[in-house]
Each structure stands twice: as C-alpha cells, then as structure tokens.
Design a protein around this motif. Structure first.
Motif, short mmCIF file in Angstrom:
data_model
loop_
_atom_site.label_atom_id
_atom_site.label_comp_id
_atom_site.label_asym_id
_atom_site.label_seq_id
_atom_site.Cartn_x
_atom_site.Cartn_y
_atom_site.Cartn_z
N HIS A 91 -71.65 15.29 -21.59
CA HIS A 91 -70.72 14.18 -21.41
C HIS A 91 -69.43 14.42 -22.22
N PRO A 92 -68.29 14.10 -21.65
CA PRO A 92 -67.01 14.24 -22.39
C PRO A 92 -66.76 13.01 -23.26
N ARG A 93 -67.55 12.88 -24.33
CA ARG A 93 -67.54 11.65 -25.13
C ARG A 93 -66.18 11.33 -25.76
N HIS A 94 -65.44 12.36 -26.10
CA HIS A 94 -64.20 12.13 -26.84
C HIS A 94 -63.00 11.83 -25.92
N TRP A 95 -63.23 11.79 -24.62
CA TRP A 95 -62.11 11.65 -23.68
C TRP A 95 -62.14 10.28 -23.02
N ALA A 96 -60.96 9.67 -22.90
CA ALA A 96 -60.83 8.36 -22.26
C ALA A 96 -59.73 8.43 -21.22
N LEU A 97 -59.94 7.72 -20.13
CA LEU A 97 -58.93 7.63 -19.08
C LEU A 97 -57.71 6.90 -19.62
N LEU A 98 -56.54 7.49 -19.43
CA LEU A 98 -55.31 6.93 -19.97
C LEU A 98 -54.67 5.98 -18.95
N PRO A 99 -54.47 4.71 -19.29
CA PRO A 99 -53.74 3.81 -18.39
C PRO A 99 -52.27 4.24 -18.31
N GLU A 100 -51.80 4.45 -17.11
CA GLU A 100 -50.42 4.92 -16.95
C GLU A 100 -49.40 3.80 -17.14
N GLY A 101 -49.81 2.56 -16.88
CA GLY A 101 -48.88 1.44 -16.98
C GLY A 101 -47.96 1.35 -15.78
N HIS A 102 -47.10 0.36 -15.77
CA HIS A 102 -46.11 0.14 -14.71
C HIS A 102 -46.78 0.05 -13.33
N GLY A 103 -48.02 -0.48 -13.29
CA GLY A 103 -48.70 -0.65 -12.02
C GLY A 103 -49.26 0.62 -11.42
N LEU A 104 -49.23 1.73 -12.15
CA LEU A 104 -49.73 3.01 -11.62
C LEU A 104 -51.23 3.12 -11.90
N TYR A 105 -52.02 2.41 -11.11
CA TYR A 105 -53.47 2.45 -11.23
C TYR A 105 -53.99 3.79 -10.69
N PRO A 106 -55.19 4.23 -11.12
CA PRO A 106 -55.76 5.47 -10.55
C PRO A 106 -55.85 5.38 -9.04
N GLY A 107 -55.32 6.36 -8.35
CA GLY A 107 -55.27 6.34 -6.89
C GLY A 107 -53.94 5.87 -6.34
N HIS A 108 -53.02 5.46 -7.21
CA HIS A 108 -51.69 5.05 -6.74
C HIS A 108 -51.00 6.24 -6.06
N PRO A 109 -50.34 6.02 -4.93
CA PRO A 109 -49.71 7.14 -4.21
C PRO A 109 -48.76 7.98 -5.06
N LYS A 110 -48.09 7.36 -6.02
CA LYS A 110 -47.13 8.12 -6.82
C LYS A 110 -47.82 9.11 -7.77
N LEU A 111 -49.11 8.94 -8.02
CA LEU A 111 -49.84 9.84 -8.91
C LEU A 111 -50.39 11.06 -8.18
N HIS A 112 -50.38 11.03 -6.82
CA HIS A 112 -50.80 12.17 -6.00
C HIS A 112 -52.23 12.64 -6.33
N GLY A 113 -53.10 11.70 -6.66
CA GLY A 113 -54.50 12.03 -6.93
C GLY A 113 -54.78 12.49 -8.34
N TYR A 114 -53.77 12.52 -9.21
CA TYR A 114 -53.95 12.98 -10.58
C TYR A 114 -54.10 11.78 -11.53
#
Length: 336
Positions: A71-94
C-alpha cells in the motif's frame, strides 16, 4: 545505525558497467525490503533497475490492494482546487499525489475517473464508486490493481426508515457518499467497513460478498470517525459535564458478526474536554482536545494511555504564551 541506501535511480544509471546487478539474491531481497519499508515508489524504482533485481523481488501488480505491504501509505490524492475534480476534462485523466513525509509530488494517469468518483482513501488505495451501478472499488493508484465490492445501492432496502422522507429516490444515494473507511486484509480476503458520517451507522462487506450489511445500531458522534489499523474510533462529548466517551468499532473478520461500538475510555472533564479529535503520529493514535475554559491550553494524550487510565498528557499552550512544539527527539521544546 546504517547509512542511507543508494538511490535506485543512481544505480540504474550505472547498471551496464557496475557489479550491482550481479548481487546475490538474498542481498537483493534485503535491499528491496529496506526500500519497501520506506516508500512503495522507491521499491518500484528499485525493481526497475535491471532484470535480475526484478526477478528476485515480489511484484506488487495483482497484489497491490490485497497485500498491505504494497500500500502507498505515505501518498495522498492532491485536491487541485478551482473545481478541477478527478476526471475533469482539463486534467486529461491525470491526477497528482502528494507524499506526506517528503513533500514530493507524482503525476499519475488514471482514466478510470471518467466514470468513477472518489469517496475516500484507506492506507493509500482510493475508495471509488462506479457511476452506472454504484459499485464500490478499491484502486491502487500506482499499480492499477482494483478490488471490487458490492454496490452502495444494496443498502437502500436496509435504510427505508432513515431515507423514507428523501424524495425523489435519486437523492437517497448521496446520503451514503459521505463515508470514512476502515479495512482488514487476511488470506487474500478484504473486509471493508464504511462509516456513514451523516447517518451514524456503519456497513460491512467482504470482497466475496454480493451486498453490504448495515449495522442494526447507531453510533454516537461528536467528530468524524477516525480509522486506524482496521478499526474506527469515535468520540461523544456529554453536554452536561463535557466528559468525553471514546468508543471503538472493529472491522469483523470474515464470518464474524458486526459488533456494536465498545466503550474503551472516558476522559476527565477538567483535563480534556471537547471538541476532541484524533490524529496519528508514528503509528500511535493521539487524542487532542482542550484543557478547560478559556480554550488556551490543548492537552495531547496517547489513546493507549487513556485506555489504560494513565492520564498523562502533553500540554500545548495557546497562542498568547507561544506553542510547545512536539515531538522533537522525543521531547517538548518551547516555540517562538
């Protein structure tokens, strides 16, 4: 004390001319265990150096979720802010992940977010809900391993009373998306416990089940459930005397029945009063609250000490007198 390990990237750059690839298998496995104990990405980089190192060490692919050592215990998903939720088109899947220990960032391509949403994370793997059937899935962000669990919608028939006034029906599921997650891992079977923060109930399912089982009881809560090592800790502060009761909810093993919360500690109101929160430090659960009125002192207790009725805590003084910062080499020191 042993010195720092050589970076896998440094070794890789000289792999064609150095004797490193020809190390004995037992020494390779020893080095790999050192990297794995530190950070999963260092371990992955270590295995990528050369074929002998890769063949002598265990691959996390296919086992990234079911085996906690990967498990990657030390890693956390970073909130991008400005409405850029995971899967937002502007993130291109990243999406980006942030290392809580080193401050490093890593960018990962996860196209799965096109039809999944993130509910939570536990020990590194993300807790996702698939859009079209509400299936709960655990995703290892670095290996791509996925573990499927039953759909959240299987809980709706068990919650008619709580959700009977919610109209229309499509608005019922959002009540189940505010969750905290705990899990146990045994013999390839993963048991997941979801605590629903808005409903004060929990549900359990294993990777072999077809539906979730909701608790028949509710838990009292004054702050969100805190997951730690397959358990939830919840606190309820009594309004009359500000005394706090701390409960533990255990994730049942496969075949066991989900048990009600167990009272494990009661705080002394004049030493620790609400609001009370849990944090983790060096695998210890710490309990933080206030030491009376006015709220200028913040005692910090080890949960294990409160359970054993050892009411010895660390005292953080409020901003008027500066802060006592902790820990520094196991001791308190006066802040500026």
């Amino acid at each position: 004390m042993a010195g720092p390990l050589t970076s896998p990237a440094t070794v890789a750059s000289d792999a064609s001319t150095s004797p490193w690839p020809s190390l004995p298998d037992d020494l390779i496995r020893l080095l790999a265990s050192r990297f794995l104990a530190g950070d999963l990405l260092d371990y992955l980089h270590f295995r990528a150096v050369c074929a002998p190192w890769r063949s002598s060490t265990a691959s996390p692919r296919g086992r990234g979720v079911v085996e906690p050592r990967f498990h990657p215990r030390h890693w956390a998903l970073l909130p991008e802010g400005h409405g850029l939720y995971p899967g937002h088109p502007k993130l291109h899947g990243y999406v980006r992940f942030f290392n809580l220990d080193t401050g490093a960032f890593v960018r990962v391509h996860i196209p799965l977010f096109d039809d999944h949403c993130v509910l939570d994370s536990y020990q590194g793997p993300l807790v996702l809900q698939r859009d079209h059937d509400t299936a709960i899935r655990l995703l290892h962000p670095f290996t791509g391993d996925i573990l499927d669990l039953p759909p959240l919608s299987t809980l709706l028939p068990q919650m008619r009373q709580e959700l009977q006034e919610v109209r229309p029906a499509r608005l019922k599921l959002p009540w189940l998306r505010s969750v905290s997650t705990a899990a146990t891992f045994a013999d390839g079977v993963v048991t997941v416990l979801l605590a629903f923060c808005d409903l004060h109930r929990v549900a359990v399912a294993t990777s072999q089940d077809h539906q979730w089982t909701m608790s028949t009881w509710h838990y009292a809560i004054s702050s969100p459930p805190f997951p730690h090592q397959g358990k939830f800790y919840v606190v309820y502060v009594m309004r009359a005397d500000h005394q706090a009761k701390i409960f533990r909810i255990d994730t049942p093993l496969p075949g066991e029945v989900l048990q009600p919360p167990k009272l494990i500690a009661t705080t002394i109101a004049d030493k620790l009063r609400g609001p009370i929160y849990f944090v983790e430090c060096d695998s210890e659960v710490l309990v933080i609250g206030y030491g009376g009125f006015p709220f200028s002192k913040m005692p910090v207790y080890k949960l294990a000490d409160l359970v054993m009725e050892r009411n010895k805590g660390l005292l953080l003084r409020g901003y008027r007198g500066g802060w006592l910062r902790w820990p520094v080499n196991g001791k308190l020191r006066q802040g500026a």
